[in-house]
Design a protein around this motif. Structure first.
Motif, PDB file in Angstrom:
ATOM      1  N   PHE A  56     115.504 -19.048  83.596  1.00 30.63           N
ATOM      2  CA  PHE A  56     114.073 -18.832  83.394  1.00 30.63           C
ATOM      3  C   PHE A  56     113.272 -20.059  83.816  1.00 30.63           C
ATOM      4  N   TYR A  57     112.082 -19.793  84.343  1.00 28.60           N
ATOM      5  CA  TYR A  57     111.057 -20.815  84.539  1.00 28.60           C
ATOM      6  C   TYR A  57     109.849 -20.394  83.711  1.00 28.60           C
ATOM      7  N   LEU A  58     109.359 -21.320  82.892  1.00 28.66           N
ATOM      8  CA  LEU A  58     108.264 -21.029  81.978  1.00 28.66           C
ATOM      9  C   LEU A  58     106.959 -21.616  82.497  1.00 28.66           C
ATOM     10  N   VAL A  59     105.887 -20.837  82.403  1.00 35.25           N
ATOM     11  CA  VAL A  59     104.567 -21.339  82.792  1.00 35.25           C
ATOM     12  C   VAL A  59     104.111 -22.353  81.751  1.00 35.25           C
ATOM     13  N   LYS A  60     103.916 -23.594  82.208  1.00 35.49           N
ATOM     14  CA  LYS A  60     103.398 -24.642  81.321  1.00 35.49           C
ATOM     15  C   LYS A  60     102.306 -25.370  82.082  1.00 35.49           C
ATOM     16  N   LEU A  64     105.508 -24.173  86.877  1.00 36.37           N
ATOM     17  CA  LEU A  64     106.668 -23.558  86.236  1.00 36.37           C
ATOM     18  C   LEU A  64     107.640 -24.674  85.880  1.00 36.37           C
ATOM     19  N   VAL A  65     108.171 -24.605  84.663  1.00 38.01           N
ATOM     20  CA  VAL A  65     109.119 -25.616  84.213  1.00 38.01           C
ATOM     21  C   VAL A  65     110.434 -24.916  83.860  1.00 38.01           C
ATOM     22  N   LEU A  66     111.522 -25.520  84.302  1.00 38.83           N
ATOM     23  CA  LEU A  66     112.851 -24.954  84.078  1.00 38.83           C
ATOM     24  C   LEU A  66     113.109 -24.706  82.595  1.00 38.83           C
ATOM     25  N   GLY A  67     113.628 -23.535  82.301  1.00 40.49           N
ATOM     26  CA  GLY A  67     114.001 -23.168  80.936  1.00 40.49           C
ATOM     27  C   GLY A  67     115.493 -22.919  80.860  1.00 40.49           C
ATOM     28  N   PRO A  68     115.930 -22.155  79.847  1.00 42.60           N
ATOM     29  CA  PRO A  68     117.360 -21.881  79.701  1.00 42.60           C
ATOM     30  C   PRO A  68     117.930 -21.198  80.941  1.00 42.60           C
ATOM     31  N   PHE A  69     119.116 -21.640  81.352  1.00 36.76           N
ATOM     32  CA  PHE A  69     119.746 -21.047  82.530  1.00 36.76           C
ATOM     33  C   PHE A  69     121.255 -21.198  82.453  1.00 36.76           C
ATOM     34  N   GLN A  70     121.934 -20.501  83.364  1.00 35.77           N
ATOM     35  CA  GLN A  70     123.381 -20.616  83.529  1.00 35.77           C
ATOM     36  C   GLN A  70     123.647 -20.828  85.009  1.00 35.77           C
ATOM     37  N   LEU A 131     112.032 -14.683  85.422  1.00 38.63           N
ATOM     38  CA  LEU A 131     113.498 -14.680  85.471  1.00 38.63           C
ATOM     39  C   LEU A 131     113.896 -14.817  86.929  1.00 38.63           C
ATOM     40  N   ASP A 132     114.730 -15.792  87.223  1.00 37.98           N
ATOM     41  CA  ASP A 132     115.184 -16.030  88.599  1.00 37.98           C
ATOM     42  C   ASP A 132     116.693 -15.795  88.647  1.00 37.98           C
ATOM     43  N   VAL A 133     117.141 -14.978  89.599  1.00 37.40           N
ATOM     44  CA  VAL A 133     118.573 -14.766  89.795  1.00 37.40           C
ATOM     45  C   VAL A 133     118.902 -15.056  91.246  1.00 37.40           C
ATOM     46  N   ASP A 134     119.897 -15.909  91.450  1.00 31.29           N
ATOM     47  CA  ASP A 134     120.317 -16.285  92.807  1.00 31.29           C
ATOM     48  C   ASP A 134     121.743 -15.819  93.049  1.00 31.29           C
ATOM     49  N   SER A 135     122.003 -15.438  94.293  1.00 30.08           N
ATOM     50  CA  SER A 135     123.361 -15.077  94.694  1.00 30.08           C
ATOM     51  C   SER A 135     123.809 -15.971  95.840  1.00 30.08           C
ATOM     52  N   ASP A 136     125.108 -16.214  95.913  1.00 31.40           N
ATOM     53  CA  ASP A 136     125.629 -16.967  97.060  1.00 31.40           C
ATOM     54  C   ASP A 136     126.038 -16.019  98.189  1.00 31.40           C
TER      55      ASP A 136
END
Ligand code: SME
Length: 160
Positions: A56-60, A64-70, A131-136
């Motif tokens: 997640f990136y949160l609007v602050k 956008l600021v990085l939030g919880p991710f894996q 919500l951002d999802v990336d694939s390789d």
């Protein structure tokens, strides 16, 4: 709250999402803390869908600021309108990018990322987070991902 994540034993991604979405709803039920909920949602998505990067990136204020991710470490701040995430925020719509090299201004947090989907969650009509999802792999996301990830965003909108 669910204690164990049940993952459908199938390679059909729609079926995996169908098993996942109600569990995400159960995971956040009764828990108002934003970081706790986003953290568990990122983990549940990663565990179930084996995404390369999900978070997640949160609007602050004005960025956008990085939030919880894996996944691998990522860029911490993204300006309004910049990259796929900033475009999602600016345009207030889902961004589905089959090949990140074809997206002008794409921000490459990892050179391994090849395709991407970014979805907004709204609070009072404004984007509150993405919500951002990336694939390789190239062209890894489609309408099925969009459909079920939008259901996840609807759940998120219940507690933000
Ligand atoms: N690729 C994103 C930046 C975030 S990372 O992929 C985690 C973008 O262009 O906005």
């Amino acid at each position: 709250m669910a204690e164990n994540l049940i993952i459908a034993e199938t390679t059909d991604k729609a079926d995996r999402y169908k098993t996942l979405v109600p569990q995400i709803d159960a995971l956040i039920s009764g828990e108002p803390d934003l970081v706790a909920n986003l953290s568990n949602i990122a983990a549940a998505l990663r565990q179930t869908m084996n995404f390369f990067w999900v978070g997640f990136y949160l609007v602050k204020d004005n960025e956008l600021v990085l939030g919880p991710f894996q996944g691998p470490i990522a860029c911490t701040r993204i300006a309004f309108g910049k990259g796929v995430c900033g475009a999602c925020w600016k345009e207030k719509k889902v961004m589905l990018v089959p090949n990140v090299d074809d997206f002008p201004g794409h921000i490459a947090c990892s050179s391994d990322a090849k395709s991407e989907i970014v979805l907004p969650a709204f609070k009072n009509g404004e984007v509150a987070l993405v919500l951002d999802v990336d694939s390789d792999r190239l062209n890894d996301f489609d309408e099925t991902d969009q459909h079920y990830l939008m259901q996840v965003m609807n759940i998120i909108e219940k507690f933000i």
